[in-house]
Design an enzyme around this catalytic site. Structure first.
Site, PDB file in Angstrom:
ATOM      1  N   HIS A 190       6.544  -1.885   3.305  1.00 32.16           N
ATOM      2  CA  HIS A 190       6.351  -3.276   3.725  1.00 32.16           C
ATOM      3  C   HIS A 190       5.513  -4.017   2.700  1.00 32.16           C
ATOM      4  O   HIS A 190       4.610  -3.452   2.085  1.00 32.16           O
ATOM      5  CB  HIS A 190       5.702  -3.358   5.113  1.00 32.16           C
ATOM      6  CG  HIS A 190       4.471  -2.515   5.264  1.00 32.16           C
ATOM      7  ND1 HIS A 190       4.530  -1.159   5.505  1.00 32.16           N
ATOM      8  CD2 HIS A 190       3.157  -2.832   5.193  1.00 32.16           C
ATOM      9  CE1 HIS A 190       3.296  -0.670   5.593  1.00 32.16           C
ATOM     10  NE2 HIS A 190       2.445  -1.668   5.391  1.00 32.16           N
ATOM     11  N   ASN A 198       0.850  -1.190   0.000  1.00 32.06           N
ATOM     12  CA  ASN A 198       0.000   0.000   0.000  1.00 32.06           C
ATOM     13  C   ASN A 198       0.883   1.237   0.000  1.00 32.06           C
ATOM     14  O   ASN A 198       1.870   1.296   0.734  1.00 32.06           O
ATOM     15  CB  ASN A 198      -0.912   0.001   1.233  1.00 32.06           C
ATOM     16  CG  ASN A 198      -1.895  -1.160   1.216  1.00 32.06           C
ATOM     17  OD1 ASN A 198      -2.451  -1.488   0.177  1.00 32.06           O
ATOM     18  ND2 ASN A 198      -2.097  -1.790   2.362  1.00 32.06           N
TER      19      ASN A 198
HETATM   20  P1  5GP Z   1      -0.485  -0.643   5.833  1.00 32.71           P
HETATM   21  O1  5GP Z   1      -1.920  -0.259   6.141  1.00 32.71           O
HETATM   22  O2  5GP Z   1       0.471   0.495   6.167  1.00 32.71           O
HETATM   23  O3  5GP Z   1      -0.287  -1.196   4.464  1.00 32.71           O
HETATM   24  O4  5GP Z   1      -0.163  -1.841   6.794  1.00 32.71           O
HETATM   25  C1  5GP Z   1       0.323  -1.694   8.081  1.00 32.71           C
HETATM   26  C2  5GP Z   1       0.136  -3.019   8.768  1.00 32.71           C
HETATM   27  O5  5GP Z   1       0.959  -3.004   9.935  1.00 32.71           O
HETATM   28  C3  5GP Z   1      -1.306  -3.274   9.240  1.00 32.71           C
HETATM   29  O6  5GP Z   1      -1.765  -4.489   8.660  1.00 32.71           O
HETATM   30  C4  5GP Z   1      -1.186  -3.350  10.748  1.00 32.71           C
HETATM   31  O7  5GP Z   1      -2.026  -4.334  11.303  1.00 32.71           O
HETATM   32  C5  5GP Z   1       0.294  -3.673  10.966  1.00 32.71           C
HETATM   33  N1  5GP Z   1       0.856  -3.159  12.194  1.00 32.71           N
HETATM   34  C6  5GP Z   1       0.732  -1.890  12.670  1.00 32.71           C
HETATM   35  N2  5GP Z   1       1.418  -1.745  13.822  1.00 32.71           N
HETATM   36  C7  5GP Z   1       1.976  -2.964  14.078  1.00 32.71           C
HETATM   37  C8  5GP Z   1       2.805  -3.443  15.140  1.00 32.71           C
HETATM   38  O8  5GP Z   1       3.151  -2.744  16.083  1.00 32.71           O
HETATM   39  N3  5GP Z   1       3.205  -4.741  15.058  1.00 32.71           N
HETATM   40  C9  5GP Z   1       2.837  -5.551  14.029  1.00 32.71           C
HETATM   41  N4  5GP Z   1       3.290  -6.826  14.063  1.00 32.71           N
HETATM   42  N5  5GP Z   1       2.064  -5.137  13.006  1.00 32.71           N
HETATM   43  C10 5GP Z   1       1.630  -3.854  13.038  1.00 32.71           C
END
Ligand code: 5GP
Ligand code: ZN
Length: 115
Positions: free
Chosen positions: A101, A88
């Site tokens: 990521h 994303n």
């Molecule tokens: P994005 O929305 O930026 O593509 O994805 C971020 C992802 O990071 C989300 O799926 C969320 O659940 C995960 N995430 C956010 N904070 C943490 C954290 O502190 N630890 C872990 N393991 N995952 C996290």
């Protein structure tokens, strides 16, 4: 390393991210809010905010994330059934953590969605 970046802190071992793979370039850990039975995040250890900040010098590093993803998919036993890899970028894509990521999602038939 930005001290306010949660993914940098997970890669550095400062907070528990349930790491399942790490080498000198990348770290993979379980997503804290899984949207599929298997939901793993694969990050470069280097802090890069998003695809928008990628440079030519990062190409091998980003390629490595996909190699790690394939290895994890095989280890988790989902390589043949299939999985989704997602990055994303920015608000309209729902990026919430600004450390690039790769999401690896698997373990069920994933809904086909357009973005
Ligand atoms: P994005 O929305 O930026 O593509 O994805 C971020 C992802 O990071 C989300 O799926 C969320 O659940 C995960 N995430 C956010 N904070 C943490 C954290 O502190 N630890 C872990 N393991 N995952 C996290
Ligand atoms: Zn970071």
């Amino acid at each position: 390393m930005p001290s306010d970046c949660v993914f940098c802190r997970i890669a550095a071992g400062e907070i528990d991210g349930r790491i399942l793979f790490q080498d000198d370039q990348a770290t993979a850990f379980w997503d804290i809010h899984p949207v599929a039975p298997i939901h793993i995040l694969i990050i470069p250890n280097k802090h890069i905010r998003s695809v928008n900040e990628l440079d030519v010098e990062d190409e091998a590093l980003i390629g490595h994330l996909f190699t790690v993803a394939g290895r994890i998919a095989r280890e988790q036993g989902v390589a043949e059934a299939g999985y989704r890899l997602t990055i994303n970028t920015g608000p309209n894509a729902g990026q919430s953590v600004y450390h690039i990521h790769l999401h690896l999602m698997a373990g069920k038939a994933l809904p086909i969605h357009l973005g």
